[in-house]
Design an enzyme around this catalytic site. Structure first.
Site, short mmCIF file in Angstrom:
data_model
loop_
_atom_site.label_atom_id
_atom_site.label_comp_id
_atom_site.label_asym_id
_atom_site.label_seq_id
_atom_site.Cartn_x
_atom_site.Cartn_y
_atom_site.Cartn_z
N LEU A 262 19.23 49.14 -17.52
CA LEU A 262 20.59 49.60 -17.27
C LEU A 262 21.48 48.39 -17.06
O LEU A 262 21.19 47.57 -16.19
CB LEU A 262 20.52 50.39 -15.95
CG LEU A 262 21.52 51.45 -15.61
CD1 LEU A 262 21.47 52.56 -16.65
CD2 LEU A 262 21.14 52.05 -14.24
N HIS A 263 22.52 48.22 -17.86
CA HIS A 263 23.43 47.10 -17.57
C HIS A 263 24.85 47.29 -18.09
O HIS A 263 25.72 46.47 -17.82
CB HIS A 263 22.86 45.79 -18.13
CG HIS A 263 22.96 45.69 -19.63
ND1 HIS A 263 22.07 46.30 -20.46
CD2 HIS A 263 23.87 45.07 -20.44
CE1 HIS A 263 22.41 46.06 -21.72
NE2 HIS A 263 23.50 45.32 -21.73
#
Ligand code: UD1
Length: 353
Positions: free
Chosen positions: A200-201
């Site tokens: 997740l980014h």
């Protein structure tokens, strides 16, 4: 002929490696590698150079982090004298990161030819910084190397002449094919047979507190049924800390080297991600992938592959996860030209110029 490659961020590295490797077989071509320094942590950059056997950069511009404008501008300022001094015939840029568009802008003003590897991808979502980078880079490029037919169609729709477009396949899959045997030898110590792998980014997921907490709550709930393994991007680690959310129940890890991450992907029951490249890698590996986005610039992973877009909708994520856990996951096929030879096709085209 002198070809200068520009890389800056982690996902560039799996793309440059096969192109440089293939060009080594063409002795008339001299290669130079410039690292902008957009990513600078050892585990976001150096370890990928080692595992992918990329030669050390000839120059590191050391730009580091900053706002988009500052980072892009700083790359341009530091890159321009390098181009003037080294006088490449062609500059190759990769993917859709800030380093890609910055280098393309510099070269087009200096009338140096630009080749864009991974051209033509479109999410049609201009709130994504990468979409702006893709559109601008493709308009400036002289040679556009696309991974799939949708890329060609997008470029033609935007008025790019077809003589500039070369469908070569997916260079990122070249790296995967080459290093999969090494990944298969890795022991996954202490991991159960079934687990969920999470990355997740994207700003849209991690920069908004409510969205980030919603996703983390979902993952915590899932973790009670199936272990969640989560290598955390530095941006995300910072945001989780800022939000005050207690995610310590999850198996949070540092960003992993390429081979270790590939080993985890291959064996995962399901991958939950907002990355672009991981949508492609899971399609190749035929591992179910649930993407926390409303759109994708890689539609072939949905139409042909194992990818399902679940947006930021917790209910959708829960229902798709439950399908996978009950063995009702989507079956997929590997798209044409995702065969480990895209780098060679690019090298052939360049050496024929
Ligand atoms: C960049 C790319 C994104 C790609 C991602 C992969 C752009 C617009 N985005 O996003 O497309 O999917 O890389 O990782 O180019 N940081 C560190 N150490 C590092 C690098 C970054 O701590 O080595 C931290 C910094 O706090 C920085 C933040 O991460 O501000 C974000 O880094 P940045 O390069 O701006 O973008 P990414 O989110 O990594």
């Amino acid at each position: 002929m002198h070809i200068l490659h520009v890389v800056g961020a982690r996902p560039n590295l799996m793309k440059v490696a096969p192109v440089m490797r293939a060009l080594k077989h063409h002795s008339e071509i001299k290669q130079t590698l410039i690292h902008t320094g957009q990513h600078y942590d050892t585990n976001m950059s150096d370890v990928f150079f080692q595992q992918l056997e990329i030669p050390a950069p000839d120059v590191n511009l050391g730009v580091g982090s900053g706002s988009h404008a500052r980072q892009t501008a700083e790359i341009m300022i530091r890159f321009e004298p390098v181009v003037l001094e080294r006088k490449p015939d062609i500059v190759l840029v990769y993917g859709d990161v800030n380093s890609t568009v910055a280098a393309a802008l510099v070269c087009s003003k200096l009338l140096v030819q630009v080749g864009h590897v991974e051209a033509g991808l479109r999410s049609r979502d201009r709130t994504m910084p990468e979409e702006v980078n893709r559109m601008v880079t493709d308009q400036l490029a002289d040679l556009l190397f696309t991974p799939s037919a949708d890329g060609d169609e997008n470029l033609e729709r935007e008025g790019i002449p077809s003589r500039k477009i070369h469908r070569v396949g997916n260079v990122m899959i070249d790296s995967l094919v080459r290093l999969l045997p090494a990944a298969m030898e890795k022991k996954l110590n202490g991991l159960p047979d079934r687990y969920v792998l999470v990355t997740l980014h994207r700003p849209a997921n991690v920069d908004d507190d409510v969205t980030l907490k919603g996703i983390l709550e979902c993952l915590l709930e899932l973790n009670s049924q199936l272990k969640v393994v989560f290598p955390v991007h530095p941006r995300t680690r910072q945001r989780i800390a800022d939000s005050g959310f207690d995610a310590s129940q999850l198996d949070l890890r540092e960003p992993l080297p390429y081979i270790e991450f590939l080993a985890l992907q291959r064996r995962a029951t399901v991958v939950v991600t907002d990355s672009g490249g991981i949508q492609e890698e899971t399609t190749y590996l035929k591992v179910p992938c649930l993407t926390l986005r409303n759109n994708t610039e890689r539609p072939v992973t949905v139409t042909m592959g194992t990818n399902v877009l679940v947006g930021q909708d917790g209910a959708r994520l829960r229902s798709e996860l439950s399908k996978v856990l009950h063995g009702k996951q989507k079956q997929g096929a590997v798209p044409p030209l995702w065969d480990g030879h895209a780098g060679q096709r690019i090298a052939e085209i360049l050496s024929g110029l």
